[in-house]
Design an enzyme around this catalytic site. Structure first.
Site, PDB file in Angstrom:
ATOM      1  N   ASN A   9     142.899 162.432 100.768  1.00  0.00           N
ATOM      2  CA  ASN A   9     143.136 161.325 101.267  1.00  0.00           C
ATOM      3  C   ASN A   9     144.423 161.622 102.394  1.00  0.00           C
ATOM      4  O   ASN A   9     145.574 161.552 101.769  1.00  0.00           O
ATOM      5  CB  ASN A   9     143.378 160.068 100.106  1.00  0.00           C
ATOM      6  CG  ASN A   9     143.839 158.836 101.021  1.00  0.00           C
ATOM      7  OD1 ASN A   9     143.654 158.735 101.868  1.00  0.00           O
ATOM      8  ND2 ASN A   9     144.205 157.967 100.153  1.00  0.00           N
ATOM      9  N   LYS A  11     145.394 159.323 104.292  1.00  0.00           N
ATOM     10  CA  LYS A  11     146.028 158.078 104.576  1.00  0.00           C
ATOM     11  C   LYS A  11     146.232 158.050 106.262  1.00  0.00           C
ATOM     12  O   LYS A  11     145.505 158.421 106.868  1.00  0.00           O
ATOM     13  CB  LYS A  11     147.325 157.961 103.849  1.00  0.00           C
ATOM     14  CG  LYS A  11     147.092 158.334 102.420  1.00  0.00           C
ATOM     15  CD  LYS A  11     148.273 158.238 101.409  1.00  0.00           C
ATOM     16  CE  LYS A  11     148.172 158.461 100.038  1.00  0.00           C
ATOM     17  NZ  LYS A  11     149.084 157.929  99.120  1.00  0.00           N
ATOM     18  N   HIS A  95     141.735 151.414  96.974  1.00  0.00           N
ATOM     19  CA  HIS A  95     143.044 152.092  96.814  1.00  0.00           C
ATOM     20  C   HIS A  95     144.071 151.282  96.568  1.00  0.00           C
ATOM     21  O   HIS A  95     144.252 150.214  97.019  1.00  0.00           O
ATOM     22  CB  HIS A  95     143.111 153.135  98.016  1.00  0.00           C
ATOM     23  CG  HIS A  95     144.214 154.074  97.845  1.00  0.00           C
ATOM     24  ND1 HIS A  95     145.431 153.787  97.750  1.00  0.00           N
ATOM     25  CD2 HIS A  95     144.152 155.347  97.552  1.00  0.00           C
ATOM     26  CE1 HIS A  95     146.195 155.004  97.557  1.00  0.00           C
ATOM     27  NE2 HIS A  95     145.472 156.139  97.423  1.00  0.00           N
ATOM     28  N   GLU A  97     146.988 151.169  97.442  1.00  0.00           N
ATOM     29  CA  GLU A  97     147.712 150.931  98.742  1.00  0.00           C
ATOM     30  C   GLU A  97     146.976 149.693  99.219  1.00  0.00           C
ATOM     31  O   GLU A  97     147.770 148.818  99.957  1.00  0.00           O
ATOM     32  CB  GLU A  97     148.000 152.146  99.651  1.00  0.00           C
ATOM     33  CG  GLU A  97     148.863 152.975  99.228  1.00  0.00           C
ATOM     34  CD  GLU A  97     148.592 154.414  99.406  1.00  0.00           C
ATOM     35  OE1 GLU A  97     148.154 154.553 100.362  1.00  0.00           O
ATOM     36  OE2 GLU A  97     149.568 155.237  98.858  1.00  0.00           O
ATOM     37  N   GLU A 166     143.748 156.215  89.265  1.00  0.00           N
ATOM     38  CA  GLU A 166     144.878 156.326  89.985  1.00  0.00           C
ATOM     39  C   GLU A 166     146.191 155.588  89.526  1.00  0.00           C
ATOM     40  O   GLU A 166     146.293 154.215  90.014  1.00  0.00           O
ATOM     41  CB  GLU A 166     144.554 156.189  91.482  1.00  0.00           C
ATOM     42  CG  GLU A 166     143.772 157.023  92.122  1.00  0.00           C
ATOM     43  CD  GLU A 166     144.155 157.410  93.284  1.00  0.00           C
ATOM     44  OE1 GLU A 166     144.238 158.669  93.756  1.00  0.00           O
ATOM     45  OE2 GLU A 166     144.275 156.314  94.357  1.00  0.00           O
ATOM     46  N   GLY A 172     152.108 158.923  95.067  1.00  0.00           N
ATOM     47  CA  GLY A 172     153.377 159.316  96.107  1.00  0.00           C
ATOM     48  C   GLY A 172     154.625 159.347  95.459  1.00  0.00           C
ATOM     49  O   GLY A 172     155.624 159.172  96.172  1.00  0.00           O
ATOM     50  N   SER A 212     149.872 162.198  92.522  1.00  0.00           N
ATOM     51  CA  SER A 212     151.110 163.298  92.808  1.00  0.00           C
ATOM     52  C   SER A 212     150.386 164.603  92.267  1.00  0.00           C
ATOM     53  O   SER A 212     150.967 165.322  91.467  1.00  0.00           O
ATOM     54  CB  SER A 212     152.278 162.986  91.998  1.00  0.00           C
ATOM     55  OG  SER A 212     152.829 161.845  92.570  1.00  0.00           O
TER      56      SER A 212
HETATM   57  C1  PEP Z   1     146.092 159.170  96.847  1.00  0.00           C
HETATM   58  O1  PEP Z   1     146.766 158.549  97.913  1.00  0.00           O
HETATM   59  O2  PEP Z   1     145.222 158.367  96.314  1.00  0.00           O
HETATM   60  C2  PEP Z   1     147.482 159.765  96.046  1.00  0.00           C
HETATM   61  C3  PEP Z   1     147.012 159.959  94.793  1.00  0.00           C
HETATM   62  O3  PEP Z   1     148.375 160.202  96.690  1.00  0.00           O
HETATM   63  P1  PEP Z   1     149.550 161.222  96.052  1.00  0.00           P
HETATM   64  O4  PEP Z   1     148.578 162.434  95.982  1.00  0.00           O
HETATM   65  O5  PEP Z   1     150.417 161.556  97.162  1.00  0.00           O
HETATM   66  O6  PEP Z   1     150.195 160.731  94.876  1.00  0.00           O
END
Ligand code: PEP
Length: 252
Positions: A9, A11, A95, A97, A166, A172, A212
Protein backbone atom coordinates in the site's frame (compact mmCIF):
# COMPACT_ATOMS: atom_id res chain seq x y z
CA UNK A 1 -4.51 -24.58 1.36
CA UNK A 2 -4.50 -20.77 1.12
CA UNK A 3 -2.01 -19.05 -1.19
CA UNK A 4 -0.47 -16.19 0.81
CA UNK A 5 -0.90 -12.67 -0.49
CA UNK A 6 1.43 -9.72 0.03
CA UNK A 7 0.04 -6.29 -0.84
CA UNK A 8 2.02 -3.06 -0.96
CA UNK A 9 0.00 0.00 0.00
CA UNK A 10 1.91 3.00 -1.29
CA UNK A 11 -0.55 5.46 0.26
CA UNK A 12 -0.12 9.06 -0.98
CA UNK A 13 3.45 8.47 -2.09
CA UNK A 14 5.20 8.15 -5.45
CA UNK A 15 4.49 10.50 -8.33
CA UNK A 16 4.16 8.85 -11.72
CA UNK A 17 7.88 8.60 -12.55
CA UNK A 18 8.79 7.21 -9.13
CA UNK A 19 5.83 4.83 -9.20
CA UNK A 20 6.90 3.37 -12.53
CA UNK A 21 10.45 2.87 -11.25
CA UNK A 22 9.25 1.24 -8.04
CA UNK A 23 6.79 -1.03 -9.86
CA UNK A 24 9.44 -2.06 -12.38
CA UNK A 25 11.84 -3.07 -9.62
CA UNK A 26 9.16 -4.98 -7.73
CA UNK A 27 8.01 -6.70 -10.93
CA UNK A 28 11.52 -7.94 -11.63
CA UNK A 29 12.18 -8.84 -8.01
CA UNK A 30 9.12 -11.03 -7.54
CA UNK A 31 9.09 -12.60 -11.00
CA UNK A 32 10.75 -15.83 -9.84
CA UNK A 33 9.17 -16.13 -6.39
CA UNK A 34 6.56 -18.88 -6.39
CA UNK A 35 3.92 -19.81 -3.87
CA UNK A 36 2.75 -16.29 -3.13
CA UNK A 37 0.50 -13.73 -4.78
CA UNK A 38 1.75 -10.14 -4.87
CA UNK A 39 -0.08 -6.87 -5.51
CA UNK A 40 0.83 -3.20 -5.38
CA UNK A 41 -1.60 -0.35 -4.70
CA UNK A 42 -0.22 2.89 -6.15
CA UNK A 43 -2.04 6.21 -5.81
CA UNK A 44 -4.84 6.75 -8.34
CA UNK A 45 -2.66 8.93 -10.59
CA UNK A 46 -0.19 6.08 -11.14
CA UNK A 47 -2.67 3.21 -11.60
CA UNK A 48 -2.73 3.42 -15.38
CA UNK A 49 1.04 3.55 -16.04
CA UNK A 50 1.80 0.97 -13.36
CA UNK A 51 -1.00 -1.24 -14.67
CA UNK A 52 0.39 -1.03 -18.20
CA UNK A 53 3.85 -1.91 -16.93
CA UNK A 54 2.84 -4.97 -14.94
CA UNK A 55 0.19 -6.31 -17.32
CA UNK A 56 0.85 -9.95 -18.29
CA UNK A 57 3.23 -10.37 -15.34
CA UNK A 58 2.44 -12.03 -12.02
CA UNK A 59 2.29 -8.77 -10.08
CA UNK A 60 -1.32 -7.67 -9.55
CA UNK A 61 -2.72 -4.16 -9.38
CA UNK A 62 -4.80 -2.78 -6.53
CA UNK A 63 -6.39 0.55 -5.63
CA UNK A 64 -6.37 2.18 -2.21
CA UNK A 65 -9.98 3.34 -2.13
CA UNK A 66 -13.14 3.65 -4.22
CA UNK A 67 -16.53 5.37 -4.09
CA UNK A 68 -19.55 3.20 -3.35
CA UNK A 69 -21.75 4.65 -6.13
CA UNK A 70 -21.30 3.52 -9.74
CA UNK A 71 -21.28 7.10 -11.13
CA UNK A 72 -22.79 10.52 -10.57
CA UNK A 73 -22.13 13.93 -9.09
CA UNK A 74 -19.35 13.02 -6.65
CA UNK A 75 -16.61 15.49 -7.49
CA UNK A 76 -13.14 14.11 -6.99
CA UNK A 77 -14.20 10.49 -6.50
CA UNK A 78 -13.29 7.32 -8.41
CA UNK A 79 -15.78 4.55 -9.22
CA UNK A 80 -15.49 0.78 -9.34
CA UNK A 81 -15.93 0.84 -13.12
CA UNK A 82 -13.03 3.25 -13.48
CA UNK A 83 -10.82 0.89 -11.50
CA UNK A 84 -11.88 -2.19 -13.39
CA UNK A 85 -11.10 -0.35 -16.66
CA UNK A 86 -7.50 -0.26 -15.41
CA UNK A 87 -7.50 -4.00 -14.64
CA UNK A 88 -7.34 -3.60 -10.88
CA UNK A 89 -7.71 -6.94 -9.14
CA UNK A 90 -7.96 -5.60 -5.58
CA UNK A 91 -9.35 -2.54 -3.84
CA UNK A 92 -8.48 -1.68 -0.24
CA UNK A 93 -11.54 -0.51 1.67
CA UNK A 94 -11.89 0.64 5.26
CA UNK A 95 -8.21 1.37 5.86
CA UNK A 96 -7.87 2.93 9.31
CA UNK A 97 -6.46 6.11 7.78
CA UNK A 98 -9.73 6.49 5.86
CA UNK A 99 -11.80 5.60 8.91
CA UNK A 100 -9.89 8.20 10.97
CA UNK A 101 -9.22 11.06 8.56
CA UNK A 102 -12.27 10.71 6.32
CA UNK A 103 -14.77 9.44 8.89
CA UNK A 104 -15.60 6.23 7.04
CA UNK A 105 -17.72 3.90 9.14
CA UNK A 106 -18.57 0.22 8.84
CA UNK A 107 -21.78 0.95 6.91
CA UNK A 108 -19.85 2.83 4.24
CA UNK A 109 -17.13 0.19 4.16
CA UNK A 110 -19.86 -2.43 3.61
CA UNK A 111 -21.28 -0.47 0.66
CA UNK A 112 -17.84 -0.07 -0.87
CA UNK A 113 -17.03 -3.77 -0.43
CA UNK A 114 -20.33 -4.72 -2.09
CA UNK A 115 -19.64 -2.33 -4.99
CA UNK A 116 -16.14 -3.76 -5.51
CA UNK A 117 -17.49 -7.31 -5.60
CA UNK A 118 -20.25 -6.30 -8.01
CA UNK A 119 -17.52 -4.85 -10.22
CA UNK A 120 -15.69 -8.16 -10.36
CA UNK A 121 -12.77 -7.19 -8.12
CA UNK A 122 -11.78 -8.30 -4.63
CA UNK A 123 -12.06 -5.92 -1.71
CA UNK A 124 -9.34 -5.99 0.94
CA UNK A 125 -11.37 -5.01 3.98
CA UNK A 126 -9.33 -3.58 6.85
CA UNK A 127 -10.28 -3.95 10.49
CA UNK A 128 -8.36 -3.33 13.68
CA UNK A 129 -8.51 -1.87 17.15
CA UNK A 130 -6.89 1.31 18.51
CA UNK A 131 -4.37 1.19 21.34
CA UNK A 132 -6.97 2.51 23.80
CA UNK A 133 -9.38 -0.23 22.75
CA UNK A 134 -6.72 -2.92 23.16
CA UNK A 135 -5.65 -1.60 26.54
CA UNK A 136 -9.27 -1.54 27.66
CA UNK A 137 -9.59 -5.22 26.74
CA UNK A 138 -12.02 -4.40 23.94
CA UNK A 139 -10.10 -5.84 20.95
CA UNK A 140 -12.51 -8.72 20.30
CA UNK A 141 -15.57 -6.55 20.75
CA UNK A 142 -14.23 -4.05 18.18
CA UNK A 143 -13.23 -6.75 15.67
CA UNK A 144 -16.59 -8.47 16.05
CA UNK A 145 -18.42 -5.20 15.39
CA UNK A 146 -16.24 -4.29 12.40
CA UNK A 147 -16.60 -7.70 10.75
CA UNK A 148 -20.36 -7.75 11.25
CA UNK A 149 -20.74 -4.14 10.11
CA UNK A 150 -18.41 -4.33 7.10
CA UNK A 151 -19.17 -7.84 5.83
CA UNK A 152 -22.46 -8.91 7.42
CA UNK A 153 -24.67 -7.62 4.62
CA UNK A 154 -22.69 -9.40 1.90
CA UNK A 155 -24.04 -12.85 2.73
CA UNK A 156 -22.20 -15.73 1.06
CA UNK A 157 -20.32 -13.21 -1.10
CA UNK A 158 -18.31 -12.27 1.98
CA UNK A 159 -16.30 -15.39 1.18
CA UNK A 160 -14.74 -13.50 -1.76
CA UNK A 161 -13.29 -10.83 0.49
CA UNK A 162 -9.70 -10.58 1.69
CA UNK A 163 -9.68 -9.44 5.30
CA UNK A 164 -6.77 -7.43 6.70
CA UNK A 165 -6.15 -7.27 10.43
CA UNK A 166 -4.45 -3.93 10.96
CA UNK A 167 -4.20 -2.92 14.60
CA UNK A 168 -4.24 0.87 14.43
CA UNK A 169 -1.45 1.12 17.03
CA UNK A 170 0.86 -0.82 14.70
CA UNK A 171 0.31 1.17 11.51
CA UNK A 172 3.26 3.38 10.67
CA UNK A 173 4.51 3.25 14.26
CA UNK A 174 7.29 0.67 14.03
CA UNK A 175 5.42 -1.26 16.72
CA UNK A 176 4.59 -4.56 15.02
CA UNK A 177 2.10 -6.90 16.68
CA UNK A 178 3.75 -9.98 18.14
CA UNK A 179 3.09 -13.24 16.30
CA UNK A 180 0.97 -14.33 19.28
CA UNK A 181 -1.14 -11.16 19.20
CA UNK A 182 -1.62 -11.47 15.44
CA UNK A 183 -2.52 -15.17 15.60
CA UNK A 184 -5.03 -14.59 18.39
CA UNK A 185 -6.74 -11.81 16.43
CA UNK A 186 -6.66 -13.74 13.15
CA UNK A 187 -8.12 -16.88 14.73
CA UNK A 188 -10.85 -14.77 16.30
CA UNK A 189 -11.56 -13.13 12.93
CA UNK A 190 -11.68 -16.47 11.13
CA UNK A 191 -14.22 -17.71 13.66
CA UNK A 192 -16.36 -14.63 12.96
CA UNK A 193 -16.03 -15.24 9.21
CA UNK A 194 -17.15 -18.83 9.79
CA UNK A 195 -20.32 -17.48 11.39
CA UNK A 196 -20.98 -15.47 8.23
CA UNK A 197 -20.01 -17.83 5.43
CA UNK A 198 -19.63 -21.25 7.07
CA UNK A 199 -16.53 -22.98 8.37
CA UNK A 200 -15.33 -24.41 5.08
CA UNK A 201 -15.57 -21.12 3.19
CA UNK A 202 -13.90 -19.27 6.06
CA UNK A 203 -10.98 -21.73 5.90
CA UNK A 204 -10.45 -20.67 2.29
CA UNK A 205 -10.40 -16.93 3.04
CA UNK A 206 -7.19 -14.99 3.39
CA UNK A 207 -6.58 -12.82 6.42
CA UNK A 208 -3.59 -10.51 6.02
CA UNK A 209 -1.65 -8.91 8.84
CA UNK A 210 -0.80 -5.20 8.49
CA UNK A 211 1.08 -2.87 10.79
CA UNK A 212 4.80 -2.04 10.57
CA UNK A 213 5.59 -5.23 8.65
CA UNK A 214 9.37 -5.48 8.19
CA UNK A 215 11.59 -8.30 6.87
CA UNK A 216 12.93 -9.03 10.37
CA UNK A 217 9.43 -9.58 11.77
CA UNK A 218 7.45 -11.03 8.89
CA UNK A 219 8.78 -14.60 9.02
CA UNK A 220 7.41 -15.34 12.47
CA UNK A 221 4.13 -13.60 11.62
CA UNK A 222 3.68 -15.50 8.36
CA UNK A 223 4.30 -18.83 10.12
CA UNK A 224 1.19 -18.35 12.26
CA UNK A 225 -1.54 -20.71 11.08
CA UNK A 226 -4.17 -18.00 10.50
CA UNK A 227 -1.87 -15.35 9.00
CA UNK A 228 -2.07 -15.50 5.21
CA UNK A 229 0.33 -12.75 4.19
CA UNK A 230 0.65 -9.04 4.76
CA UNK A 231 -0.59 -5.59 3.91
CA UNK A 232 2.60 -3.55 3.85
CA UNK A 233 2.73 0.24 4.00
CA UNK A 234 6.05 2.01 4.57
CA UNK A 235 8.21 -1.02 3.78
CA UNK A 236 6.57 -1.37 0.35
CA UNK A 237 8.11 1.91 -0.82
CA UNK A 238 11.60 0.39 -1.07
CA UNK A 239 11.57 -2.36 -3.69
CA UNK A 240 14.39 -4.47 -2.17
CA UNK A 241 12.69 -4.47 1.24
CA UNK A 242 9.28 -5.30 -0.20
CA UNK A 243 10.71 -8.08 -2.38
CA UNK A 244 12.50 -9.51 0.67
CA UNK A 245 9.19 -9.53 2.57
CA UNK A 246 7.56 -11.37 -0.35
CA UNK A 247 10.41 -13.87 -0.43
CA UNK A 248 10.12 -14.56 3.30
CA UNK A 249 6.34 -14.97 3.16
CA UNK A 250 6.76 -17.40 0.25
CA UNK A 251 9.27 -19.38 2.32
CA UNK A 252 11.70 -18.95 -0.56
C1 PEP B 1 -0.81 0.08 5.93
O1 PEP B 1 -0.73 1.10 5.29
O2 PEP B 1 -1.78 -0.65 5.76
C2 PEP B 1 0.25 -0.26 6.87
C3 PEP B 1 0.15 -1.36 7.54
O3 PEP B 1 1.31 0.63 6.99
P1 PEP B 1 2.73 0.32 7.68
O4 PEP B 1 3.23 -0.98 7.11
O5 PEP B 1 3.58 1.49 7.28
O6 PEP B 1 2.52 0.23 9.15
Amino acid sequence: MRTPLVVGNWKMNARVGAAIELAAEVKTGVAEIDGVEVAVCPPFTALKPVGDLIRYGRLRLGAQNVHAEPDGAFTGEISVGMLSDLACAYVIVGHSERRTHFHEDDALVARKAAAVLAGGMRPIVCVGETLAEREAGRTEEVLRRQVAGSLGALGAQAGEVVLAYEPVWAIGTGRTATPEQAQAAHAFLRARLAELVGGEAAQGMRILYGGSVQPAKVGDLARQPDVDGGLVGGASLAAPTFVEIVRIVAGD
